[in-house]
Write a protein that holds these residues in place. Structure first.
Motif, PDB file in Angstrom:
ATOM      1  N   PRO A  87     -15.802  -4.032  20.914  1.00 49.12           N
ATOM      2  CA  PRO A  87     -15.391  -4.400  19.552  1.00 49.12           C
ATOM      3  C   PRO A  87     -14.088  -5.188  19.479  1.00 49.12           C
ATOM      4  CG  PRO A  87     -15.072  -2.050  19.946  1.00 49.12           C
ATOM      5  CD  PRO A  87     -15.837  -2.568  21.110  1.00 49.12           C
ATOM      6  N   HIS A  88     -13.211  -5.065  20.500  1.00 44.16           N
ATOM      7  CA  HIS A  88     -11.926  -5.769  20.469  1.00 44.16           C
ATOM      8  C   HIS A  88     -12.034  -7.203  20.991  1.00 44.16           C
ATOM      9  CE1 HIS A  88     -12.342  -4.188  24.513  1.00 44.16           C
ATOM     10  NE2 HIS A  88     -11.389  -4.990  24.933  1.00 44.16           N
ATOM     11  N   LEU A  89     -13.231  -7.587  21.476  1.00 42.26           N
ATOM     12  CA  LEU A  89     -13.433  -8.932  21.988  1.00 42.26           C
ATOM     13  C   LEU A  89     -14.355  -9.719  21.062  1.00 42.26           C
ATOM     14  CD1 LEU A  89     -14.129  -8.139  25.778  1.00 42.26           C
ATOM     15  CD2 LEU A  89     -11.928  -8.667  24.697  1.00 42.26           C
ATOM     16  N   ASN A  90     -14.167 -11.044  21.018  1.00 39.56           N
ATOM     17  CA  ASN A  90     -15.078 -11.854  20.210  1.00 39.56           C
ATOM     18  C   ASN A  90     -16.379 -12.088  20.988  1.00 39.56           C
ATOM     19  OD1 ASN A  90     -14.681 -14.007  22.029  1.00 39.56           O
ATOM     20  ND2 ASN A  90     -13.143 -14.997  20.733  1.00 39.56           N
ATOM     21  N   ARG A 128     -16.682 -15.522  16.677  1.00 36.00           N
ATOM     22  CA  ARG A 128     -16.829 -14.429  15.712  1.00 36.00           C
ATOM     23  C   ARG A 128     -16.469 -13.089  16.355  1.00 36.00           C
ATOM     24  NH1 ARG A 128     -20.894 -15.335  11.647  1.00 36.00           N
ATOM     25  NH2 ARG A 128     -20.713 -17.521  10.977  1.00 36.00           N
ATOM     26  N   LYS A 129     -15.930 -12.178  15.540  1.00 33.99           N
ATOM     27  CA  LYS A 129     -15.715 -10.806  15.972  1.00 33.99           C
ATOM     28  C   LYS A 129     -17.059 -10.062  15.920  1.00 33.99           C
ATOM     29  CE  LYS A 129     -11.237 -10.787  16.639  1.00 33.99           C
ATOM     30  NZ  LYS A 129     -10.692 -10.577  18.006  1.00 33.99           N
ATOM     31  N   ILE A 130     -17.225  -9.089  16.789  1.00 31.28           N
ATOM     32  CA  ILE A 130     -18.479  -8.332  16.838  1.00 31.28           C
ATOM     33  C   ILE A 130     -18.783  -7.692  15.489  1.00 31.28           C
ATOM     34  CG2 ILE A 130     -19.549  -6.248  17.817  1.00 31.28           C
ATOM     35  CD1 ILE A 130     -19.731  -8.664  19.625  1.00 31.28           C
ATOM     36  N   GLN A 131     -17.736  -7.214  14.800  1.00 36.86           N
ATOM     37  CA  GLN A 131     -17.927  -6.533  13.508  1.00 36.86           C
ATOM     38  C   GLN A 131     -18.465  -7.469  12.434  1.00 36.86           C
ATOM     39  OE1 GLN A 131     -15.250  -6.528  15.393  1.00 36.86           O
ATOM     40  NE2 GLN A 131     -14.207  -4.548  15.461  1.00 36.86           N
ATOM     41  N   GLU A 132     -18.381  -8.781  12.658  1.00 37.62           N
ATOM     42  CA  GLU A 132     -18.848  -9.755  11.678  1.00 37.62           C
ATOM     43  C   GLU A 132     -20.339 -10.103  11.861  1.00 37.62           C
ATOM     44  OE1 GLU A 132     -14.592 -12.147  11.195  1.00 37.62           O
ATOM     45  OE2 GLU A 132     -16.162 -12.972  12.485  1.00 37.62           O
ATOM     46  N   LEU A 133     -20.958  -9.521  12.866  1.00 35.02           N
ATOM     47  CA  LEU A 133     -22.343  -9.853  13.177  1.00 35.02           C
ATOM     48  C   LEU A 133     -23.310  -8.814  12.616  1.00 35.02           C
ATOM     49  CD1 LEU A 133     -22.041 -10.891  16.942  1.00 35.02           C
ATOM     50  CD2 LEU A 133     -21.800 -12.333  14.919  1.00 35.02           C
ATOM     51  N   SER A 134     -24.543  -9.257  12.363  1.00 38.47           N
ATOM     52  CA  SER A 134     -25.606  -8.327  11.966  1.00 38.47           C
ATOM     53  C   SER A 134     -26.064  -7.543  13.198  1.00 38.47           C
ATOM     54  CB  SER A 134     -26.795  -9.095  11.388  1.00 38.47           C
ATOM     55  OG  SER A 134     -27.421  -9.862  12.408  1.00 38.47           O
ATOM     56  N   GLN A 138     -25.830  -8.694  17.124  1.00 33.47           N
ATOM     57  CA  GLN A 138     -25.139  -7.891  18.133  1.00 33.47           C
ATOM     58  C   GLN A 138     -26.045  -7.617  19.332  1.00 33.47           C
ATOM     59  OE1 GLN A 138     -22.723  -4.519  16.899  1.00 33.47           O
ATOM     60  NE2 GLN A 138     -22.763  -5.240  14.787  1.00 33.47           N
ATOM     61  N   GLN A 139     -27.331  -7.367  19.062  1.00 33.38           N
ATOM     62  CA  GLN A 139     -28.248  -7.128  20.173  1.00 33.38           C
ATOM     63  C   GLN A 139     -28.426  -8.391  20.996  1.00 33.38           C
ATOM     64  OE1 GLN A 139     -28.936  -4.946  22.058  1.00 33.38           O
ATOM     65  NE2 GLN A 139     -30.778  -3.834  21.463  1.00 33.38           N
ATOM     66  N   ARG A 140     -28.389  -9.547  20.344  1.00 31.31           N
ATOM     67  CA  ARG A 140     -28.498 -10.809  21.074  1.00 31.31           C
ATOM     68  C   ARG A 140     -27.276 -11.063  21.946  1.00 31.31           C
ATOM     69  NH1 ARG A 140     -30.616 -15.102  16.706  1.00 31.31           N
ATOM     70  NH2 ARG A 140     -30.152 -13.488  15.174  1.00 31.31           N
ATOM     71  N   VAL A 141     -26.114 -10.603  21.484  1.00 32.00           N
ATOM     72  CA  VAL A 141     -24.908 -10.703  22.314  1.00 32.00           C
ATOM     73  C   VAL A 141     -25.089  -9.872  23.583  1.00 32.00           C
ATOM     74  CG1 VAL A 141     -22.442 -10.148  22.472  1.00 32.00           C
ATOM     75  CG2 VAL A 141     -23.360 -11.202  20.390  1.00 32.00           C
ATOM     76  N   SER A 142     -25.632  -8.651  23.427  1.00 24.37           N
ATOM     77  CA  SER A 142     -25.891  -7.789  24.589  1.00 24.37           C
ATOM     78  C   SER A 142     -26.855  -8.469  25.560  1.00 24.37           C
ATOM     79  CB  SER A 142     -26.491  -6.454  24.138  1.00 24.37           C
ATOM     80  OG  SER A 142     -25.585  -5.738  23.341  1.00 24.37           O
ATOM     81  N   LEU A 143     -27.896  -9.107  25.013  1.00 26.93           N
ATOM     82  CA  LEU A 143     -28.859  -9.800  25.860  1.00 26.93           C
ATOM     83  C   LEU A 143     -28.202 -10.982  26.569  1.00 26.93           C
ATOM     84  CD1 LEU A 143     -31.753 -10.239  26.853  1.00 26.93           C
ATOM     85  CD2 LEU A 143     -32.201 -11.546  24.775  1.00 26.93           C
ATOM     86  N   ALA A 144     -27.397 -11.742  25.841  1.00 28.41           N
ATOM     87  CA  ALA A 144     -26.729 -12.905  26.444  1.00 28.41           C
ATOM     88  C   ALA A 144     -25.802 -12.471  27.572  1.00 28.41           C
ATOM     89  CB  ALA A 144     -25.947 -13.664  25.375  1.00 28.41           C
ATOM     90  N   ARG A 145     -25.100 -11.341  27.389  1.00 27.89           N
ATOM     91  CA  ARG A 145     -24.202 -10.848  28.438  1.00 27.89           C
ATOM     92  C   ARG A 145     -24.988 -10.493  29.705  1.00 27.89           C
ATOM     93  NH1 ARG A 145     -21.673  -7.411  25.648  1.00 27.89           N
ATOM     94  NH2 ARG A 145     -22.778  -5.533  26.290  1.00 27.89           N
ATOM     95  N   SER A 146     -26.223 -10.020  29.511  1.00 25.29           N
ATOM     96  CA  SER A 146     -27.070  -9.734  30.670  1.00 25.29           C
ATOM     97  C   SER A 146     -27.574 -11.023  31.321  1.00 25.29           C
ATOM     98  CB  SER A 146     -28.260  -8.874  30.245  1.00 25.29           C
ATOM     99  OG  SER A 146     -27.831  -7.616  29.787  1.00 25.29           O
ATOM    100  N   LEU A 147     -27.873 -12.028  30.494  1.00 27.89           N
ATOM    101  CA  LEU A 147     -28.411 -13.280  31.022  1.00 27.89           C
ATOM    102  C   LEU A 147     -27.408 -14.021  31.904  1.00 27.89           C
ATOM    103  CD1 LEU A 147     -30.328 -14.699  27.916  1.00 27.89           C
ATOM    104  CD2 LEU A 147     -31.294 -13.591  29.929  1.00 27.89           C
TER     105      LEU A 147
END
Length: 359
Positions: A87-90, A128-134, A138-147
């Motif tokens: 949450p503290h990272l964009n 964007r901050k994580i808190q600003e996402l739907s 947020q799940q797509r961010v998790s997927l991108a981090r895995s990719l």
């Protein structure tokens, strides 16, 4: 490079979480693990990731004993049900995190992160901050981090289960497009779900898991058309396939005072104790049909699910329109009997309308 398991078992308490599970996952392919809650799906993925150690069995990857390789050296990425982001990272920093841990050059990190953002449809969201996402974003961010890790094995543990229906449909379509384009030729993608529709839409190789045991393995179409047992028929359909205690004699199917001519693929079955299976979508309203009583009517979007009974027989009918029925209403239905399945008393498939085994 194949990921191969032989007789994996894990029993931390009185129940098996995995019970002699074996598989052969080939690189460049998508595999879906389909099973109800507590079937062992998450346990299997955690075992592959190295987060759990099985009591017995073996896993090999690229010819090496995978169980002896530390977690951090397995080159495995996992996306969980919950949105696990920092949450503290964009957005950019979240996706770049595993690359920074490896001390990769900044220019390469930027290139990989931007490619991943494009893959998951989040270009322009990097600051964007994580808190600003739907939730879906947020799940797509998790997927991108895995990719960005370019992992050889990518595990997705019911990644859409906590999203609302509309968002789940949207993100499932995006996942399907992403997977169909191919991640990398050498990547093994393993996706777990409780949802049969999700399984069919992803259209990969399917492993049906129940109480820690593998019940059936095959292409999604084969699992849907020819479930090898009652249990698989129930798990691979939503609502579960209707199962009716019936008798077949003189080329007729008989139950609860109903007598219908057996279709050709069932006509030679004469043994007692057969169970007839019919999907909820293969039963239709018909004023000249057989009378049933309404126990419950559920409206889901543009679909109505009718829970009906006649004597000891209970079935579910799905109608592609919104209908208003009350409890105890009497309605008449017809069965698309040419779509019927037959199962032996022991639960094994006897015959299917798609040419499944007959014996």
């Amino acid at each position: 490079m194949d990921l191969v398991a032989n007789n994996l078992s894990y029993k931390p308490d009185d129940q098996y979480h995995l019970n002699e599970v074996s598989f052969n996952f080939k690189e460049g392919n998508l595999y879906t693990i389909l099973g109800r809650t507590l079937s062992g799906k998450t346990t299997l993925l955690k075992t592959i990731a190295g987060l759990l150690t099985p009591d017995s069995g073996e896993i090999e990857f690229d010819g090496k004993n995978f169980l002896k390789i530390p977690v951090w050296e397995r080159n495995v990425a996992m996306v969980y049900q919950q949105f696990i982001n920092y949450p503290h990272l964009n957005v950019f920093e979240n996706i770049a995190f595993p690359l920074k841990q490896r001390k990769i050059d900044q220019s390469i990190i930027k290139e990989k992160v931007m490619d991943a953002l494009k893959s998951v449809g989040l270009l322009g969201y990097e600051n964007r901050k994580i808190q600003e996402l739907s939730g879906g974003q947020q799940q797509r961010v998790s997927l991108a981090r895995s990719l960005v890790k370019n992992a050889k094995i990518l595990l997705l543990d019911e990644p859409l289960v906590n999203l609302d229906y509309k968002l789940r449909e949207q993100l499932r379509e995006e996942f399907k497009n992403l997977f169909s384009k191919g991640l990398a030729d050498e990547t093994i993608l393993i996706y777990s779900t409780t949802d049969p529709r999700e399984t069919m839409e992803l259209n990969g190789e399917v492993i049906v898991l129940d109480e820690g045991k593998v019940l059936q393995v095959g292409p999604a179409k084969e699992i849907f058309e020819n479930p090898n047992s009652l249990k698989v028929a129930e798990i691979s359909n939503d609502p579960p396939m209707n199962i009716i205690e019936a008798k077949i004699s003189d080329n007729h199917i008989k139950f609860e005072g109903i007598d219908v001519e057996a279709p050709q693929h069932l006509s030679k079955l004469t043994q007692d104790g057969l169970k007839i299976g019919l999907r909820s979508s293969d039963i239709e309203l018909n004023e000249n049909g057989h009378e049933f009583e309404v126990e419950l009517a559920e409206i889901s979007g543009s679909e109505t699910l009718l829970h009906l009974k006649r004597g000891k027989t209970k079935i579910i009918v799905s109608i592609e329109e919104v209908l208003n029925f009350k409890i105890h209403d009497k309605i008449k239905i017809n069965f698309k009997i040419d779509k019927a399945y037959a199962f032996h008393a022991d639960g094994k498939l006897a015959s299917s309308p798609f040419g499944g085994l007959n014996g």
